[in-house]
Design an enzyme around this catalytic site. Sequence first.
Site, short mmCIF file in Angstrom:
data_model
loop_
_atom_site.label_atom_id
_atom_site.label_comp_id
_atom_site.label_asym_id
_atom_site.label_seq_id
_atom_site.Cartn_x
_atom_site.Cartn_y
_atom_site.Cartn_z
N ASP A 135 -8.62 -2.50 31.60
CA ASP A 135 -8.32 -2.02 32.95
C ASP A 135 -8.12 -3.16 33.94
O ASP A 135 -8.67 -3.14 35.05
CB ASP A 135 -9.41 -1.07 33.43
CG ASP A 135 -9.40 0.25 32.67
OD1 ASP A 135 -8.44 0.49 31.93
OD2 ASP A 135 -10.34 1.04 32.82
N ASN B 202 -8.00 -2.21 26.37
CA ASN B 202 -8.16 -0.83 26.80
C ASN B 202 -7.21 -0.48 27.93
O ASN B 202 -7.28 -1.09 29.01
CB ASN B 202 -9.60 -0.58 27.25
CG ASN B 202 -9.79 0.79 27.86
OD1 ASN B 202 -9.58 1.80 27.20
ND2 ASN B 202 -10.19 0.83 29.13
N GLU B 203 -6.30 0.45 27.68
CA GLU B 203 -5.45 1.06 28.71
C GLU B 203 -4.56 0.06 29.44
O GLU B 203 -4.15 0.32 30.58
CB GLU B 203 -6.31 1.84 29.72
CG GLU B 203 -7.08 2.98 29.10
CD GLU B 203 -7.98 3.71 30.09
OE1 GLU B 203 -8.19 4.91 29.91
OE2 GLU B 203 -8.46 3.07 31.05
N ILE B 204 -4.25 -1.06 28.81
CA ILE B 204 -3.42 -2.05 29.50
C ILE B 204 -1.99 -1.53 29.63
O ILE B 204 -1.39 -1.57 30.71
CB ILE B 204 -3.44 -3.40 28.75
CG1 ILE B 204 -4.90 -3.83 28.46
CG2 ILE B 204 -2.72 -4.45 29.58
CD1 ILE B 204 -5.74 -4.05 29.66
#
Length: 926
Positions: free
Chosen positions: A436, A473-475
């Site tokens: 994030d 994560n969620e890049i």
Amino acid sequence: MHVKAETVLALLTPAPPSVVGQHVVDLSGDGWTLSSTALNRTVPGHLPSQVHLDLFEAGVIDIMASMILTFVGLRMPIGRIPATRLKAYFESTWLVFDGLDTFATITFCDQHVGSTDNQFRQHHFDVSQILKECKQDPVLRINFGSAPNIANTIAKSPDAEEWPPGVQITNEYPNRWYIRKEQSDFGWDWGPAFAPVGPWKPSYIVQNGHAELYVLNTDIDIYRQGQINYLPPDQSQPWIVNASIDFLGPVPCKPSMSIEIKDAATGSVLSSGLLQNVTVSGKSITGTTTIDGDAPKLWWPSGMGKQNLYNVTITVQNDMKKSLAKVTKRTGFRTIFLNQRNITDDQLAQGIAPGANWHFEINGYEFYTKGSNIIPPDAFWPRVTQARMARLFDAVTAGNQNMLRVWASGAYLHDFIYDLADEKGILLWSEFQFSDALYPVNDAFLENVAAEVVYNVRRVNHHPSLALWAGGNEIESLMLPMARRADPTGYSKYIGEYEKLYISLILPLVYENTRSITYSPSSTTEGYLYVNLSAPVPMAERYSNTTPGSYYGDTDYYNYDTSVSFDYNHYPVGRFANEFGFHSMPSLQTWQQAVDPEDLQFNSSVVVLRNHHYTAGGLFTDNFKNSSKGMGEMTMGVEAYYPIPSKSDSVANFSAWCHATQLFQADLYKSQIQFYRRGSGMPERQLGSLYWQLEDIWQAPTWAGIEYDGRWKVLHYVARDIYQPIIVSPFWNYTTGRLEVYVTSDLWEPAQGTVNLTWVDLSGKSIANNAGTPETVSFTVGALNTTNIYTTNISELSLPDLKDSILILSLSGEGRLPNASSKKAFVHQNHFTPVFPKDLSLKDPKLEVSYSPESRKFTVQATGGVSLYTWLDYPAGAVGYFEANAFVLLPGVPKEVSFVAQEGNVTDDWLQRVTVQSLWDQKVRD
């Protein structure tokens, strides 16, 4: 700020210089000192440990006081030294640190040795000459700096990279993206911001003789001949075992390597002999061997077969056949592959929608992934013990889960945790520690990351539980779209930086060190267009695909608009669901571990401030505005669908509200998991469900299904039920009234059986003519598939009173588990009400619970009416789980339930204090 802390090492032991060998001193233990100039205190220390833990043990701080501890990391560097005996006659002496968190300066005998700036790397320093020149008893000093302060200093430097306002996500401490430290230490929406420092992993003094080697790291890679990471392996090919050792010591002359592979259970030898193609590159020695493809027993995930394991011993010899180093690792033979390839013509002919696959395949078989996301189990890793993780992983397998996603950004898991996963058959989707945020791509940062990646890929590669490496994560799914919205004209710059870090740097490093594991640049992604390992950007990502009717990649989904929580038209349709969820309160028993009695109220200041959804966005100790939003979301979820607790006793009312939020959470997850599992037989061919999140890091409102001390929330019981191999599920469109019933199976071959559909009123009496519904429906469900067994509209049924009706769905079937020799019976029960629980005309079920010492089981029965969400609860003093909970209980049908004790003392008095309640009790005013 500098901290001086020291302990004097014992005098060197004299010995003849001809003595050779290896002397390794484990520095773990209590003989350390922690000193702080900030507090003007010196207290006993430990290793491994972190500053907060030793200060807490010394009575300096209270770890439960989260609003104070948030600032300890700013003021508390740490120094530690053990006292031990060293040998004067060894040729070389090294300091080896498996983990220093994070910014540390090391001195030995008053001489500077080195510095560290990465929590996730192993560091080693040659102190041979320093020790030889030491004129006094040697002293080791380790001074730790404040990670938040150093991150802020880096951010203020003239050459620090900057991003558009609003892109980087600050939870509490800012600027976490500049440093290589556990990102959640700076705060997250499910945990505190303690920012600890200290030697969080073991440390050693290593002394070598003339030719001995000390093994720093070992990479054992097992794959099928010709296997390429991003392509399906050929299961007919022999196995390749590639063994590589990273070492300290002189490069040996003409080294050879031998291997012995033994069955870990029986000790029988699978293979032994010399490795071939032995090469030396820098400080690594590598060799390979080939094993017949059918010789090893395969390793399988939980629910798919046995977890067959082998001990592999690698020995390095010089040209005189003298043994220089030996290492043994436990491993297994399996292939695990993330299939992101385009949908084929054959798949299209089967009714699968166009696009690309996104599912896992084990030993050549596609399977349905069932599991959750694991976060750091504690704010302080030295408190995470093998016993604690074994208890947690027991809950995972008991919960019918076969995979955990190891979320970034916590920390790379310890080897003993992978060992437990190997034993229990839990696949670990592993990630590099980026989350994030957008990250720098300057040379120094990339060089630091490269060493981190290589070390950790090699360290855990021998574990058969390792399932995937993801870049972060969620890049791709969150951060890049945020950057595009914030700076449309500069978007190409951020895409380029993303690809430089996650594709051009990390991907080749992964593939250079393992042939057995797939790599995905981001946790949530639409996959790739093509892979060309010789290109500057070796993987072309498929960004923001909008092709109508086509499905690409995996999904994550969070929707806090509770008015649509159970409308499955809002759930994402994709190939794999890797994150979804909603937060809930922990139980009263868990709150009592952390909160004073006077604060046990739903909206007390202490309770609200321990809710970090939504985070403060900075260093604020009075985050009532954002925290209250998250509390309000839970409240609205309860009020929309469940009886509203209103008990006269404030603690009882608080407990009832906590339980109500858990009911909402569990039902929401159940609704989504059923939907995703049904997708296995839909055009999207959905083959995975990993909910957020498995467990808690502390006592607070979070998305967890298991509370901090190991107590199961309603969620984990419900997920356990709905993750069974064959399930029956109702799907109700409450707008149109349409009701569909599906049977879903994740077995690898068809299964058959029947489903009984029984309408009763809430007193337990049968509704006349079964309301026009067939009493029994036969089914055959295909392998990894779903089938519709009944469809109707509520308006077409003969229900006298919708508020006084419940449909009981009872499945009885037969099928064969993967790799099983025979078929077995499967049962599952579900239910449906044509109105939401808050609108039901509930009857007092008059529940009774008793315990039989002979059967060691509790018997629960209802004598007054149907018991919805029948909830067995146990007192403090032990940790474990009931074999069934949160179930529907009909009057006159007693149910026996066992309790599995994992920890603590289950006494007769404790057993008598087990209680039972139902949805009825939520509305009763005591």
